[in-house]
Scaffold this active site. Structure first.
Site, PDB file in Angstrom:
ATOM      1  N   GLU A 197      45.108  32.999  27.655  1.00 56.76           N
ATOM      2  CA  GLU A 197      44.302  32.444  26.563  1.00 56.76           C
ATOM      3  C   GLU A 197      44.662  33.022  25.197  1.00 56.76           C
ATOM      4  O   GLU A 197      43.804  33.540  24.482  1.00 56.76           O
ATOM      5  CB  GLU A 197      42.817  32.666  26.866  1.00 56.76           C
ATOM      6  CG  GLU A 197      42.400  32.034  28.183  1.00 56.76           C
ATOM      7  CD  GLU A 197      40.973  32.396  28.621  1.00 56.76           C
ATOM      8  OE1 GLU A 197      40.251  33.039  27.845  1.00 56.76           O
ATOM      9  OE2 GLU A 197      40.605  32.034  29.746  1.00 56.76           O
ATOM     10  N   HIS A 246      38.935  24.195  33.909  1.00 58.35           N
ATOM     11  CA  HIS A 246      37.469  24.293  33.950  1.00 58.35           C
ATOM     12  C   HIS A 246      36.935  23.019  33.310  1.00 58.35           C
ATOM     13  O   HIS A 246      36.976  22.868  32.091  1.00 58.35           O
ATOM     14  CB  HIS A 246      36.983  25.505  33.148  1.00 58.35           C
ATOM     15  CG  HIS A 246      37.345  26.810  33.764  1.00 58.35           C
ATOM     16  ND1 HIS A 246      36.764  27.267  34.934  1.00 58.35           N
ATOM     17  CD2 HIS A 246      38.222  27.771  33.392  1.00 58.35           C
ATOM     18  CE1 HIS A 246      37.271  28.444  35.244  1.00 58.35           C
ATOM     19  NE2 HIS A 246      38.158  28.775  34.328  1.00 58.35           N
ATOM     20  N   GLU A 250      42.281  27.670  37.824  1.00 61.82           N
ATOM     21  CA  GLU A 250      40.853  28.027  37.809  1.00 61.82           C
ATOM     22  C   GLU A 250      39.961  26.792  37.923  1.00 61.82           C
ATOM     23  O   GLU A 250      38.931  26.673  37.253  1.00 61.82           O
ATOM     24  CB  GLU A 250      40.520  28.802  36.526  1.00 61.82           C
ATOM     25  CG  GLU A 250      41.396  30.027  36.318  1.00 61.82           C
ATOM     26  CD  GLU A 250      40.993  30.905  35.130  1.00 61.82           C
ATOM     27  OE1 GLU A 250      39.902  30.726  34.582  1.00 61.82           O
ATOM     28  OE2 GLU A 250      41.802  31.779  34.760  1.00 61.82           O
ATOM     29  N   ASP A 276      37.314  24.129  38.423  1.00 56.70           N
ATOM     30  CA  ASP A 276      35.938  23.826  38.820  1.00 56.70           C
ATOM     31  C   ASP A 276      35.416  22.690  37.944  1.00 56.70           C
ATOM     32  O   ASP A 276      35.986  22.401  36.897  1.00 56.70           O
ATOM     33  CB  ASP A 276      34.994  25.056  38.801  1.00 56.70           C
ATOM     34  CG  ASP A 276      35.024  25.866  37.522  1.00 56.70           C
ATOM     35  OD1 ASP A 276      35.291  25.289  36.453  1.00 56.70           O
ATOM     36  OD2 ASP A 276      34.758  27.086  37.591  1.00 56.70           O
ATOM     37  N   ASN A 330      48.812  31.517  31.017  1.00 58.87           N
ATOM     38  CA  ASN A 330      47.640  30.820  31.568  1.00 58.87           C
ATOM     39  C   ASN A 330      46.641  30.485  30.453  1.00 58.87           C
ATOM     40  O   ASN A 330      46.345  31.326  29.599  1.00 58.87           O
ATOM     41  CB  ASN A 330      46.965  31.784  32.565  1.00 58.87           C
ATOM     42  CG  ASN A 330      45.870  31.152  33.387  1.00 58.87           C
ATOM     43  OD1 ASN A 330      46.071  30.087  33.977  1.00 58.87           O
ATOM     44  ND2 ASN A 330      44.709  31.795  33.444  1.00 58.87           N
TER      45      ASN A 330
HETATM   46  O1  G3I Z   1      30.968  44.965  36.390  1.00 58.74           O
HETATM   47  C1  G3I Z   1      29.832  44.808  35.532  1.00 58.74           C
HETATM   48  C2  G3I Z   1      28.640  45.435  36.170  1.00 58.74           C
HETATM   49  O2  G3I Z   1      28.855  46.821  36.287  1.00 58.74           O
HETATM   50  C3  G3I Z   1      27.408  45.136  35.308  1.00 58.74           C
HETATM   51  O3  G3I Z   1      26.265  45.627  35.955  1.00 58.74           O
HETATM   52  C4  G3I Z   1      27.244  43.648  35.091  1.00 58.74           C
HETATM   53  C5  G3I Z   1      26.102  43.298  34.160  1.00 58.74           C
HETATM   54  O4  G3I Z   1      26.268  42.014  33.587  1.00 58.74           O
HETATM   55  O5  G3I Z   1      28.433  43.158  34.502  1.00 58.74           O
HETATM   56  C6  G3I Z   1      29.557  43.357  35.323  1.00 58.74           C
HETATM   57  O6  G3I Z   1      30.685  42.797  34.683  1.00 58.74           O
HETATM   58  C7  G3I Z   1      30.722  41.405  34.637  1.00 58.74           C
HETATM   59  C8  G3I Z   1      32.025  40.951  35.320  1.00 58.74           C
HETATM   60  O7  G3I Z   1      32.144  39.571  35.198  1.00 58.74           O
HETATM   61  C9  G3I Z   1      32.062  41.337  36.795  1.00 58.74           C
HETATM   62  O8  G3I Z   1      31.064  40.650  37.501  1.00 58.74           O
HETATM   63  C10 G3I Z   1      30.762  40.962  33.187  1.00 58.74           C
HETATM   64  O9  G3I Z   1      29.507  41.244  32.583  1.00 58.74           O
HETATM   65  C11 G3I Z   1      31.040  39.496  33.095  1.00 58.74           C
HETATM   66  O10 G3I Z   1      31.257  39.146  31.722  1.00 58.74           O
HETATM   67  C12 G3I Z   1      32.304  39.167  33.873  1.00 58.74           C
HETATM   68  O11 G3I Z   1      32.499  37.792  33.782  1.00 58.74           O
HETATM   69  C13 G3I Z   1      33.772  37.299  34.148  1.00 58.74           C
HETATM   70  C14 G3I Z   1      34.471  36.730  32.909  1.00 58.74           C
HETATM   71  O12 G3I Z   1      35.680  36.098  33.292  1.00 58.74           O
HETATM   72  C15 G3I Z   1      34.807  37.813  31.896  1.00 58.74           C
HETATM   73  O13 G3I Z   1      35.730  38.754  32.423  1.00 58.74           O
HETATM   74  C16 G3I Z   1      33.554  36.197  35.182  1.00 58.74           C
HETATM   75  O14 G3I Z   1      33.049  36.787  36.384  1.00 58.74           O
HETATM   76  C17 G3I Z   1      34.864  35.482  35.468  1.00 58.74           C
HETATM   77  O15 G3I Z   1      34.607  34.359  36.287  1.00 58.74           O
HETATM   78  C18 G3I Z   1      35.480  35.005  34.162  1.00 58.74           C
HETATM   79  O16 G3I Z   1      36.732  34.439  34.461  1.00 58.74           O
HETATM   80  C19 G3I Z   1      37.442  33.845  33.378  1.00 58.74           C
HETATM   81  C20 G3I Z   1      38.927  34.086  33.640  1.00 58.74           C
HETATM   82  O17 G3I Z   1      39.151  35.474  33.782  1.00 58.74           O
HETATM   83  C21 G3I Z   1      39.763  33.498  32.508  1.00 58.74           C
HETATM   84  N1  G3I Z   1      39.456  32.102  32.299  1.00 58.74           N
HETATM   85  C22 G3I Z   1      38.048  31.754  32.128  1.00 58.74           C
HETATM   86  C23 G3I Z   1      37.232  32.317  33.298  1.00 58.74           C
HETATM   87  C24 G3I Z   1      35.779  31.927  33.173  1.00 58.74           C
HETATM   88  O18 G3I Z   1      35.186  32.498  32.027  1.00 58.74           O
END
Ligand code: G3I
Length: 349
Positions: free
Chosen positions: A147, A230, A259, A261, A194
């Site tokens: 991105e 997405h 990715e 969905d 990507n």
């Molecule tokens: O690990 C922490 C945890 O310790 C904490 O308690 C909790 C509280 O919110 O957060 C946890 O981290 C979260 C992480 O996912 C792991 O679950 C983050 O807040 C959350 O922002 C994170 O979201 C991910 C996001 O990317 C940002 O990294 C999503 O699961 C994931 O599906 C999403 O994936 C992205 C791809 O990498 C790139 N393309 C878009 C896609 C969707 O946004």
């Protein structure tokens, strides 16, 4: 008259239904993957069983991002990512790596640190070398940079781009350097750029295509482009998806759907209407058909596979139900259509 014993009939039926999984249907034509999380595998048997049964490829949803992999400047924590790699190996699955450089998931120590050009340059090189070498032989394809472009086609602001940037010069500075570093660390890994919201064309698509052309022309080691996909019911670029994938495969690159969905409006319990689920199935079908029609589209990966475990409701209020299996891990209409399409393609080989 010859009558088959009941046991034989049951056995035959059993055999054919056992064969009907996404991974068996896709075998030999495309890889069928999903984002996965180690916590879900350990806490939910249905999650682990469905993952291993249906998919031949997985990608850590978060565990290979800087924020989870590198809790401190001098400390890497590979445990969670290694767990996923182990699961994949035990179940005969490939692993896609996601992602070496992204403007998000930057750990606090990095985002808030005061860095010189030299510091950032070394951090980036050291990260890519350490991570790619750690997973060499396990990760077959990397999202090297994720991105990096704005919708208007300009390069997106990120620690790597702006502060002060770690490029080698030229229009794609840090991106190019990341590919060169990743290739040096594991020459056998396939290296992908990507992105999302470019799949249907427009300035971002043109910018990514121009970069891909430039990289191919100058021998920058890039192997493919990840089409995230997405989508919503109104955002699937069905008419242009194939053509736009071909623009890259014509350059000699592979394309992966990375990715996929299709999120839907949902009620308070996270359920969508039957009509929307049918429309969703058609949308999934469009993407699968497009990939199967393009030589060089070699993987179809979804971003989570059960509505019970999807990122969507946390990020989009009032939306969800975007995956192939419902909250109880039962196959949805989208699953059945994807399976039929893969089965048809496999039979036609
Ligand atoms: O690990 C922490 C945890 O310790 C904490 O308690 C909790 C509280 O919110 O957060 C946890 O981290 C979260 C992480 O996912 C792991 O679950 C983050 O807040 C959350 O922002 C994170 O979201 C991910 C996001 O990317 C940002 O990294 C999503 O699961 C994931 O599906 C999403 O994936 C992205 C791809 O990498 C790139 N393309 C878009 C896609 C969707 O946004």
């Amino acid at each position: 008259m010859f009558v088959l014993p009941i046991a034989a009939v049951v056995c035959l039926l059993g055999t054919s239904s056992e064969a009907a999984t996404l991974r068996s249907a896709a075998h030999g034509r495309v890889h069928i993957g999903t984002a996965a999380k180690p916590g879900f595998i350990s806490e939910d048997g249905r999650y682990a069983t469905t993952l291993a049964r249906e998919f031949d490829q997985l990608e850590p949803e978060n565990e290979m991002k800087w924020s989870l992999l590198r809790p401190a400047r001098d400390r890497f924590d590979f445990a969670a990512a290694d767990e996923l790699v182990r699961f994949a190996k035990q179940n005969g699955m490939l692993v896609r790596g996601h992602t070496l450089l992204w403007y998000q998931a930057v750990p606090k120590w990095l985002g808030e640190g005061q860095w010189t050009w030299n510091d950032l340059s070394q951090l980036m090189a050291n990260h890519i070398q350490t991570v790619v070498r750690h997973f060499a032989g396990s990760v077959y394809a990397w999202d090297v940079v994720n991105e990096a472009f704005h919708p208007d086609g300009s390069l997106r602001s990120s620690i790597w781009y702006d502060s002060p940037g770690t490029g080698v010069g030229g229009p794609y500075g840090y991106i190019e350097r990341a590919f060169v570093l990743a290739h040096a660390a594991d020459p056998r890994a396939k290296l992908f750029y990507n992105d999302y919201a470019f799949e249907g064309g427009g300035p971002k698509f043109e910018a990514i295509l121009a970069m891909a052309r430039d990289f191919k022309k100058r021998g920058v080691p890039i192997n493919g482009i990840g089409f995230q996909c997405h989508f919503t019911l109104n955002s699937i670029p069905a008419a242009t998806l194939q053509k736009n994938m071909r623009a890259f495969t014509d350059l000699g690159l592979e394309v992966h759907i990375t990715e996929l969905d299709v999120r839907l409006p949902v009620d308070g319990t996270g359920h969508a209407t039957p009509q929307d689920l049918e429309r969703q199935a058609q949308m999934y079908g469009e993407v699968v058909r497009a990939c199967l029609a393009v030589r060089g589209c070699s993987a179809i990966q979804v971003w989570g596979f059960s509505d019970a475990r999807s990122w969507i409701p946390r990020f989009f209020s009032g939306q969800g139900a975007g995956t192939l299996f419902d909250q109880e891990f039962r196959p949805k209409p989208a699953y059945r259509l994807v399976l039929d399409l893969l089965t048809g393609a496999a039979a036609a080989r």
